[in-house]
Design a protein around this motif. Structure first.
Motif, PDB file in Angstrom:
ATOM      1  N   UNK A 325     -25.241   9.283 -30.472  1.00  0.00           N
ATOM      2  CA  UNK A 325     -26.320   9.300 -31.499  1.00  0.00           C
ATOM      3  C   UNK A 325     -26.393  10.839 -32.245  1.00  0.00           C
ATOM      4  N   UNK A 326     -26.331  11.900 -31.483  1.00  0.00           N
ATOM      5  CA  UNK A 326     -26.136  12.883 -32.218  1.00  0.00           C
ATOM      6  C   UNK A 326     -25.245  13.524 -33.126  1.00  0.00           C
ATOM      7  N   UNK A 327     -24.014  12.668 -32.877  1.00  0.00           N
ATOM      8  CA  UNK A 327     -22.639  12.986 -33.768  1.00  0.00           C
ATOM      9  C   UNK A 327     -22.856  12.086 -35.102  1.00  0.00           C
ATOM     10  N   UNK A 328     -23.628  11.293 -34.970  1.00  0.00           N
ATOM     11  CA  UNK A 328     -23.794  10.310 -35.925  1.00  0.00           C
ATOM     12  C   UNK A 328     -25.209  10.224 -36.776  1.00  0.00           C
ATOM     13  N   UNK A 329     -26.248  10.974 -36.181  1.00  0.00           N
ATOM     14  CA  UNK A 329     -27.465  11.068 -36.820  1.00  0.00           C
ATOM     15  C   UNK A 329     -28.202  12.221 -36.854  1.00  0.00           C
ATOM     16  N   UNK A 330     -28.942  12.604 -37.780  1.00  0.00           N
ATOM     17  CA  UNK A 330     -29.449  13.814 -37.657  1.00  0.00           C
ATOM     18  C   UNK A 330     -30.666  13.946 -36.742  1.00  0.00           C
ATOM     19  N   UNK A 331     -30.835  15.189 -36.004  1.00  0.00           N
ATOM     20  CA  UNK A 331     -31.468  15.079 -34.856  1.00  0.00           C
ATOM     21  C   UNK A 331     -32.904  14.778 -34.963  1.00  0.00           C
ATOM     22  N   UNK A 332     -33.474  15.116 -35.704  1.00  0.00           N
ATOM     23  CA  UNK A 332     -35.085  14.563 -36.101  1.00  0.00           C
ATOM     24  C   UNK A 332     -35.228  13.119 -36.316  1.00  0.00           C
ATOM     25  N   UNK A 355     -39.216  18.272 -19.447  1.00  0.00           N
ATOM     26  CA  UNK A 355     -37.646  18.215 -18.991  1.00  0.00           C
ATOM     27  C   UNK A 355     -36.933  16.978 -19.666  1.00  0.00           C
ATOM     28  N   UNK A 356     -37.641  15.714 -19.906  1.00  0.00           N
ATOM     29  CA  UNK A 356     -37.197  14.737 -20.738  1.00  0.00           C
ATOM     30  C   UNK A 356     -36.883  15.116 -22.091  1.00  0.00           C
ATOM     31  N   UNK A 357     -37.774  15.837 -23.056  1.00  0.00           N
ATOM     32  CA  UNK A 357     -37.475  16.253 -24.121  1.00  0.00           C
ATOM     33  C   UNK A 357     -36.501  17.280 -24.409  1.00  0.00           C
ATOM     34  N   UNK A 358     -36.177  18.178 -23.395  1.00  0.00           N
ATOM     35  CA  UNK A 358     -35.344  19.063 -23.155  1.00  0.00           C
ATOM     36  C   UNK A 358     -33.874  18.422 -23.298  1.00  0.00           C
ATOM     37  N   UNK A 359     -34.020  17.482 -22.490  1.00  0.00           N
ATOM     38  CA  UNK A 359     -32.484  16.873 -22.258  1.00  0.00           C
ATOM     39  C   UNK A 359     -32.047  15.972 -23.435  1.00  0.00           C
ATOM     40  N   UNK A 360     -33.112  15.566 -24.271  1.00  0.00           N
ATOM     41  CA  UNK A 360     -32.848  14.800 -25.440  1.00  0.00           C
ATOM     42  C   UNK A 360     -32.425  15.844 -26.550  1.00  0.00           C
ATOM     43  N   UNK A 361     -33.140  16.822 -26.820  1.00  0.00           N
ATOM     44  CA  UNK A 361     -32.944  17.887 -27.755  1.00  0.00           C
ATOM     45  C   UNK A 361     -31.513  18.621 -27.428  1.00  0.00           C
ATOM     46  N   UNK A 362     -31.238  18.946 -26.022  1.00  0.00           N
ATOM     47  CA  UNK A 362     -29.749  19.479 -25.860  1.00  0.00           C
ATOM     48  C   UNK A 362     -28.437  18.630 -26.126  1.00  0.00           C
ATOM     49  N   UNK A 363     -28.948  17.138 -25.769  1.00  0.00           N
ATOM     50  CA  UNK A 363     -27.971  16.326 -26.167  1.00  0.00           C
ATOM     51  C   UNK A 363     -27.540  16.196 -27.686  1.00  0.00           C
ATOM     52  N   UNK A 364     -28.583  16.170 -28.476  1.00  0.00           N
ATOM     53  CA  UNK A 364     -28.344  16.156 -30.013  1.00  0.00           C
ATOM     54  C   UNK A 364     -27.918  17.325 -30.566  1.00  0.00           C
ATOM     55  N   UNK A 365     -28.325  18.522 -30.072  1.00  0.00           N
ATOM     56  CA  UNK A 365     -27.745  19.825 -30.257  1.00  0.00           C
ATOM     57  C   UNK A 365     -26.149  19.682 -30.218  1.00  0.00           C
ATOM     58  N   UNK A 366     -25.673  19.215 -28.966  1.00  0.00           N
ATOM     59  CA  UNK A 366     -24.402  18.999 -28.701  1.00  0.00           C
ATOM     60  C   UNK A 366     -23.640  18.153 -29.730  1.00  0.00           C
TER      61      UNK A 366
END
Length: 425
Positions: A325-332, A355-366
């Motif tokens: 999702x992160x490579x196809x869609x803007x993070x927000x 912790x769940x929120x950090x995992x989501x955001x880190x994935x989207x950052x990558x």
């Protein structure tokens, strides 16, 4: 209803419609032709989606970041980073990494960070004999840290849609940003040692002290934000307003680089960026409301509880889905879609909300620099003038390194949660 809604969204996205249009129009057509819901309810949901106290912080942090960029704080941060790590083997590349992390925290935008730091550091890395693909990959990956390091706009949005403490998310974001940054710095060091790049002259103590003194007004911003929040002086939303005033004073009266003309441009840019984000949040609110009305979050939570009993397996699947999702869609956009759906399932498995929120955001950052669609890659291409095949080898090495860091963040929660746990004692 849910099937029709999803089909309409996919069709609209395939026509290259903006994401907020795809969400809003699909929801409107579904309500009009499939349900007996009065259309006026959609208007109520739109305003309800952005009528949240936590979201008031978003335009203020964007405004503050743009003021600091125009006011010279970012340039001083780069000089400070060069004095700090410029003498280490691979110091030029490390300077790009460290300054990108700090600039990303100020700007809140990965593409803006890649462009701003890349224009200065890309030529310097080439002069230091780094390969163009490596330098481009470094810039693309380092710019994505802005999604993680506070004050992160993506963390604010996650907190607003799930009810998670934004202050705790900010604290955990520091730990996650450090893990991502250190993983890249370690790779830069060994890469530079392997290729036997020469070391630059170490900055003298006087030069380090001077650069620190010049950058100190930017370096203490996280202390003001987190210290104020956990000291009970203000909420995260109020902290955003405090930082705006602080940035104005520093830029206009201490550094004296912010002119009236620049201030006008900053106001326009900040209003535009804020509107783009908030209209996306508002349209996603409609989508989330309809999905909830259709019982989708409950179905997801039930499916997970009946078929996935292990938090380890759930997090592994979550990482795979979010990277795509992160490579196809803007993070927000990705957050406002996935967080409400997966949050109940995650909490049911005992996963800490922060912790769940950090995992989501880190994935989207990558995902922002993962080929072939990562936005930061295209920005890095505009800086380096390389094509996709040329930039790909350098990018993929940083993706691999940061994926390892993601696994550490995912399965060793203490690496990100230590500040939250220490402050809450």
């Amino acid at each position: 209803m849910t099937t029709t809604l999803i089909i309409l969204i996919l069709l609209l996205l395939l026509t290259s419609a903006p994401i907020f249009v795809a969400f809003g129009l699909a929801a409107f057509l579904t309500v009009i032709f499939i349900t007996d819901i009065q259309p006026v309810v959609l208007v109520q949901q739109i305003f309800g989606g952005i009528d949240q106290f936590a979201l008031m912080a978003l335009p203020f942090f964007i405004f503050a970041a743009n003021i600091m960029d125009a006011g010279g704080l970012s340039d001083r941060l780069m000089r400070w980073a060069r004095a700090l790590v410029g003498h280490v083997t691979g110091g030029v590349a490390m300077t790009a990494q460290v300054s990108s992390m700090f600039f990303g925290a100020l700007s809140g935008s990965g593409p803006a960070t890649v462009m701003a730091i890349g224009k200065i550091m890309y030529p310097e890395m080439l002069r230091a004999h780094f390969k163009p693909s490596f330098a481009s990959g470094l810039l693309a990956s380092a710019g994505a840290a802005s999604l993680i390091i506070p004050p992160s706009i993506t963390l604010i949005v996650f907190g607003s849609v799930t009810g998670t403490s934004i202050g705790d998310l900010f604290l955990a974001g520091i730990g996650a940003g450090i893990v991502i940054g250190i993983s890249s710095i370690i790779y830069i060091y060994f890469y530079s040692c392997y290729h036997q790049f020469p070391r630059n002259k170490r900055a003298s103590l006087k030069e380090l002290l001077v650069s620190t003194r010049q950058a100190i007004w930017a370096l203490i911003i996280p202390i003001i934000i987190l210290g104020g929040i956990y000291g009970g002086f203000f909420t995260p939303t109020e902290a955003a307003g405090v930082i705006v005033i602080y940035a104005l004073i520093v830029s206009a009266f201490i550094y004296r680089q912010l002119t009236l003309k620049q201030f006008y441009r900053v106001c326009v840019d900040s209003a535009t960026t804020s509107a783009q984000i908030l209209v996306l949040v508002a349209s996603a609110q409609i989508l989330g409301w309809l999905l909830t009305r259709g019982g989708v979050p409950q179905q997801v939570a039930t499916f997970v509880s009946e078929n996935i009993s292990s938090a380890i397996l759930f997090l592994l699947i979550l990482n795979l889905v979010l990277l795509v999702m992160g490579m196809m869609m803007e993070g927000i956009a990705a957050i406002v879609i996935t967080a409400p759906l997966l949050f109940p399932a995650a909490t049911a498995l005992g996963i800490d909300p922060v912790h769940f929120g950090i995992i989501i955001v880190t994935n989207l950052a990558i995902g922002m620099y993962t080929p072939p669609f990562g936005m930061n890659i295209f920005v890095a291409q505009s800086v380096s003038k390389l094509n996709m095949l040329q930039i790909l080898p350098g990018v993929m090495k940083f993706v691999a390194v940061n994926l390892f860091a993601l696994l550490v963040i995912t399965y060793v929660p203490d690496t990100t949660m230590f500040l939250v746990e220490w402050i809450s004692r």
